[in-house]
Enzyme design. Structure first.
Site, PDB file in Angstrom:
ATOM      1  N   GLU A 426       0.821  -1.306   0.105  1.00 37.13           N
ATOM      2  CA  GLU A 426      -0.011   0.087   0.011  1.00 37.13           C
ATOM      3  C   GLU A 426       0.819   1.290   0.011  1.00 37.13           C
ATOM      4  O   GLU A 426       0.467   2.278   0.607  1.00 37.13           O
ATOM      5  CB  GLU A 426      -0.954  -0.135   1.114  1.00 37.13           C
ATOM      6  CG  GLU A 426      -2.327  -0.388   0.855  1.00 37.13           C
ATOM      7  CD  GLU A 426      -2.473   0.081  -0.512  1.00 37.13           C
ATOM      8  OE1 GLU A 426      -3.136  -0.883  -1.422  1.00 37.13           O
ATOM      9  OE2 GLU A 426      -2.891   0.993  -0.784  1.00 37.13           O
TER      10      GLU A 426
HETATM   11  C1  LIG Z   1       2.842  -9.587   0.692  1.00 34.10           C
HETATM   12  C2  LIG Z   1       2.461  -8.697  -0.495  1.00 34.10           C
HETATM   13  C3  LIG Z   1       1.138  -8.449  -0.708  1.00 34.10           C
HETATM   14  C4  LIG Z   1       0.888  -7.346  -1.605  1.00 34.10           C
HETATM   15  N1  LIG Z   1      -0.349  -7.083  -2.159  1.00 34.10           N
HETATM   16  C5  LIG Z   1      -0.513  -6.334  -3.116  1.00 34.10           C
HETATM   17  C6  LIG Z   1      -2.039  -6.363  -3.889  1.00 34.10           C
HETATM   18  O1  LIG Z   1      -2.966  -6.919  -3.425  1.00 34.10           O
HETATM   19  N2  LIG Z   1      -1.978  -5.607  -5.200  1.00 34.10           N
HETATM   20  C7  LIG Z   1      -0.966  -5.058  -5.403  1.00 34.10           C
HETATM   21  O2  LIG Z   1      -1.144  -4.460  -6.152  1.00 34.10           O
HETATM   22  N3  LIG Z   1       0.432  -5.034  -4.892  1.00 34.10           N
HETATM   23  C8  LIG Z   1       0.567  -5.574  -3.826  1.00 34.10           C
HETATM   24  N4  LIG Z   1       1.819  -5.719  -3.192  1.00 34.10           N
HETATM   25  C9  LIG Z   1       2.711  -4.915  -3.784  1.00 34.10           C
HETATM   26  C10 LIG Z   1       3.221  -4.049  -3.134  1.00 34.10           C
HETATM   27  O3  LIG Z   1       2.238  -2.926  -2.763  1.00 34.10           O
HETATM   28  C11 LIG Z   1       4.796  -3.496  -3.602  1.00 34.10           C
HETATM   29  O4  LIG Z   1       5.698  -4.427  -3.210  1.00 34.10           O
HETATM   30  C12 LIG Z   1       5.043  -2.206  -3.015  1.00 34.10           C
HETATM   31  O5  LIG Z   1       4.177  -1.069  -3.451  1.00 34.10           O
HETATM   32  C13 LIG Z   1       6.610  -1.880  -3.314  1.00 34.10           C
HETATM   33  O6  LIG Z   1       7.017  -1.886  -4.644  1.00 34.10           O
HETATM   34  P1  LIG Z   1       8.343  -3.035  -5.079  1.00 34.10           P
HETATM   35  O7  LIG Z   1       7.919  -4.329  -4.125  1.00 34.10           O
HETATM   36  O8  LIG Z   1       8.209  -3.044  -6.683  1.00 34.10           O
HETATM   37  O9  LIG Z   1       9.434  -2.191  -4.349  1.00 34.10           O
HETATM   38  P2  LIG Z   1      10.123  -1.056  -5.067  1.00 34.10           P
HETATM   39  O10 LIG Z   1       9.297  -0.085  -5.812  1.00 34.10           O
HETATM   40  O11 LIG Z   1      11.126  -1.544  -5.966  1.00 34.10           O
HETATM   41  O12 LIG Z   1      10.828  -0.433  -3.966  1.00 34.10           O
HETATM   42  C14 LIG Z   1      12.401  -0.795  -3.240  1.00 34.10           C
HETATM   43  C15 LIG Z   1      12.762   0.171  -2.373  1.00 34.10           C
HETATM   44  O13 LIG Z   1      12.859   1.468  -3.095  1.00 34.10           O
HETATM   45  C16 LIG Z   1      11.977   2.536  -2.330  1.00 34.10           C
HETATM   46  N5  LIG Z   1      11.562   3.323  -3.462  1.00 34.10           N
HETATM   47  C17 LIG Z   1      10.920   3.211  -4.782  1.00 34.10           C
HETATM   48  N6  LIG Z   1      10.698   4.143  -5.326  1.00 34.10           N
HETATM   49  C18 LIG Z   1      11.185   5.107  -4.661  1.00 34.10           C
HETATM   50  C19 LIG Z   1      10.980   6.612  -5.030  1.00 34.10           C
HETATM   51  N7  LIG Z   1      10.327   7.299  -5.877  1.00 34.10           N
HETATM   52  N8  LIG Z   1      11.482   7.396  -3.846  1.00 34.10           N
HETATM   53  C20 LIG Z   1      11.953   7.020  -2.660  1.00 34.10           C
HETATM   54  N9  LIG Z   1      12.036   5.663  -2.518  1.00 34.10           N
HETATM   55  C21 LIG Z   1      11.731   4.695  -3.468  1.00 34.10           C
HETATM   56  C22 LIG Z   1      10.930   1.789  -1.878  1.00 34.10           C
HETATM   57  O14 LIG Z   1      10.427   2.652  -0.771  1.00 34.10           O
HETATM   58  C23 LIG Z   1      11.660   0.439  -1.331  1.00 34.10           C
HETATM   59  O15 LIG Z   1      12.299   0.722   0.009  1.00 34.10           O
HETATM   60  C24 LIG Z   1       2.083  -6.762  -2.368  1.00 34.10           C
HETATM   61  C25 LIG Z   1       3.220  -7.026  -1.800  1.00 34.10           C
HETATM   62  C26 LIG Z   1       3.499  -7.750  -0.663  1.00 34.10           C
HETATM   63  C27 LIG Z   1       4.837  -8.294  -0.760  1.00 34.10           C
END
Ligand SMILES: Cc1cc2nc3c(=O)[nH]c(=O)nc-3n(C[C@H](O)[C@H](O)[C@H](O)COP(=O)(O)OP(=O)(O)OC[C@H]3O[C@@H](n4cnc5c(N)ncnc54)[C@H](O)[C@@H]3O)c2cc1C
Length: 567
Positions: A426
């Protein structure tokens, strides 16, 4: 695992701390009087303790799995979901015309939090449906509302939210899923989504996916994204689940925790979907769902923290080690410190959560811009501080257990493993903090200053009865005001972002002291006054180091080159 829903805590917070009385004073929520709310909370609390809490270990020990492409959920989860649905707990704040209870979101927030404390992985299923219900209510056509809302509200069908793709996580605008018009008002949706919570289950007649995808003429980035409703089974002429849609669960993720909640990789191959909201207006529609979910996820953190606290306290009251007055570890000063910190932070994070929900209800009931701005400002704080608190409490809960905390059968570790993801999904807590110091301060910090003024006004009133506490809160406010002035003066956003996480936490610390002070004033000589003194004396001072960090700018965080970081 036993779980006692903290009903009296909600009643105290609503009636004496966050000003719930403003809500039933509106026409919209006139029926949600404190008596009615107490009865609802008690009923929900019973269901949480009797039905959901016994499922907590099942989800962890027997995770959901794919059986030849068919998803099988953890033992008892189907009956648990049915009990949640039959109690009306999915549609608590949904419109009555579609079968909901029409209650304030504040009440739903309290109940959701209780359910999270009882069994987080199962609670995520109705939470997803609730977000979808709200998005459809605001953005779907009447025909879609009439067909889908009653079924989602009754729990006959369930809802999911599909944003994330391998290359599009925090950067949702990078998504590549596509939607092509079919020429009959429907669209063919194709692409892969990952990490989809409750992407399937074996207890609902249909699973309704809200999917973000790009139309052929959608521009790159978030402005070119549209939102589609894509059901697992296409409703037939009578609205019953008919032919299977062209979508499937490819696999389930193996996770650190939250094992009872299936996290799915979804594949859409020209699946039939219906546009929700405007073409290219998907993000606006999805934001309705995401804001709801952000508050809900903040509540997951607080709820899991409550579960972890109850678990740790029960252990501390039984475990005998060393010489103490009671003979148990609960009378060692350091164990008391841990329990006091847990209890004090639970109170602070829960108060912030309810204050945010209350602002949303007041915005709904009055349409006033001030309430909308307040709700928008408090949402990232409620999400990030609620979940960080849940994680910290669960981690402290492990420590209270000593070695047994590290042993799975005690159940303490599960709280930590389960709640950890709430700071990630989220919108990561880093993204929430950036939202607070950027978008939520586009008004020049006006809303932040208004909250600071409000905290100081109460501190002034408290000077006669609680001079020391009032002075500490007042001083903390002045530091927060200075830091906020510094932040809004920064033109280079990197300077704001570099300190956004400590700033959000400091704001939450100060807000927490405000609500604790209100509790002290309402409970003079009582336990809540003592807890407030503990928080204000020992935990509020953290704001000072956090604010120093918040105002240090970006140069320091970029001081080492990437090579030097690796060296
Ligand atoms: C168990 C689980 C359930 C989930 N359920 C859903 C769901 O139902 N529907 C759905 O759509 N998604 C879902 N997600 C996905 C979740 O919302 C994402 O994992 C999350 O938004 C982060 O994206 P990412 O994993 O690609 O991390 P990344 O975007 O790659 O982030 C990696 C790190 O970089 C930081 N970062 C990235 N961009 C920036 C920026 N612009 N500025 C500063 N810092 C940054 C982040 O804060 C983080 O620390 C789920 C994830 C998990 C693990």
């Amino acid at each position: 695992m036993t779980f006692r829903a903290p009903v009296s805590e909600y009643e105290f917070l609503l009636n004496h701390v966050v000003g719930y009385d403003a809500i039933p004073a509106t026409d919209r929520f006139a029926e949600a009087t404190p008596d009615v709310v107490s009865a609802i909370l008690n009923e929900a609390g019973k269901m949480c303790g009797e039905v959901m809490a016994p499922l907590q270990r099942n989800g962890d020990l027997t995770p959901a799995f794919l059986d030849n492409g068919v998803l099988r959920t953890s033992p008892g989860f189907g009956d648990g979901f049915k009990a949640i649905a039959e109690g009306g707990w999915i549609g608590m704040s949904a419109p009555e015309e579609h079968g909901g209870m029409g209650l304030p979101l504040t009440v739903a927030t309290a109940v959701n939090e209780m359910m999270a404390g009882a069994c987080l992985s199962l609670q995520l299923a109705p939470l997803m449906s609730q977000g979808q219900i709200e998005a459809l209510e605001h953005h779907a056509s009447d025909a879609i509302k009439e067909l889908y809302l009653p079924k989602l509200i009754s729990g006959e069908w369930s809802g999911t939210m599909n944003l994330t793709e391998p290359q599009a996580g925090s950067d949702v605008g990078a998504l590549s899923s596509k939607a092509e018009p079919n020429g009959d008002g429907t669209y063919a949706v194709s692409g892969q989504k990952i990490f989809i919570s409750w992407g399937d289950n074996d207890f609902c007649g249909n699973i309704c996916h809200l999917v973000l995808a790009r139309l052929p003429d959608g521009m790159p980035g978030t402005k070119g994204i549209s939102l589609f409703l894509v059901p697992k089974f296409l409703p037939d002429a009578d609205g019953n689940p008919g032919a299977a849609n062209d979508l499937k669960v490819v696999s389930l993720e193996h996770k650190m925790g939250l094992h009872g909640s299936p996290t799915c990789v979804m594949q859409y191959d020209g699946a039939t979907g219906w546009l929700i909201g405007e073409e290219h207006g998907g993000m606006a529609a999805m934001f309705t769902m995401m804001n709801n979910a952000r508050l809900g996820v903040g509540g997951q953190g607080v709820g899991a923290g409550e579960g972890a606290y109850q678990h740790a306290l029960a252990y501390a009251l039984e475990r005998k080690q060393g010489k103490t007055a009671s003979g148990t570890i609960a009378d060692h000063a350091d164990v008391r410190r841990m329990l006091m910190e847990m209890k004090a932070d639970l109170f602070a994070s829960r108060a912030i959560l309810l204050a945010c929900a209350q602002a949303i209800d007041m915005q709904t009931a009055t349409g006033a811009k001030d309430w909308a701005a307040r709700a928008a400002f408090l949402t990232p704080i409620a999400k990030a501080f609620g979940t960080d608190t849940g994680i910290r409490l669960a981690e402290t809960g492990v420590q209270v257990h000593g070695g047994m905390g590290f042993i799975e059968e005690s159940g303490a570790a599960q709280y930590y493993r389960d709640v950890r993801v709430t700071a990630i999904y989220e919108g990561t807590n880093g993204i929430q903090s950036m939202d607070l110091v950027a978008r939520k301060m586009m008004d020049g910090g006006e809303m932040g200053f208004a909250l600071i003024d409000e905290i100081e006004e109460q501190a002034e009133r408290a000077r006669t009865t609680h001079p020391n506490m009032a002075e500490s809160v007042w001083q903390a406010c002045e530091s927060l005001r200075e830091a906020t002035e510094w932040l809004v003066a920064q033109q280079d956003m990197q300077d704001r972002f570099a300190g956004s996480v400590p700033y959000l936490r400091a704001f939450a610390r100060v807000l927490g002291s405000h609500y604790h002070l209100a509790a002290a004033m309402a409970d003079q000589g009582g336990p809540r006054e003592k807890l407030a003194r503990y928080y204000i004396t020992r935990m509020l001072p953290e704001h000072s180091s956090l604010l120093a960090h918040a105002q240090a700018g970006a140069a320091g965080v970029f001081a080492l080159t990437l090579d030097e970081l690796a060296g």
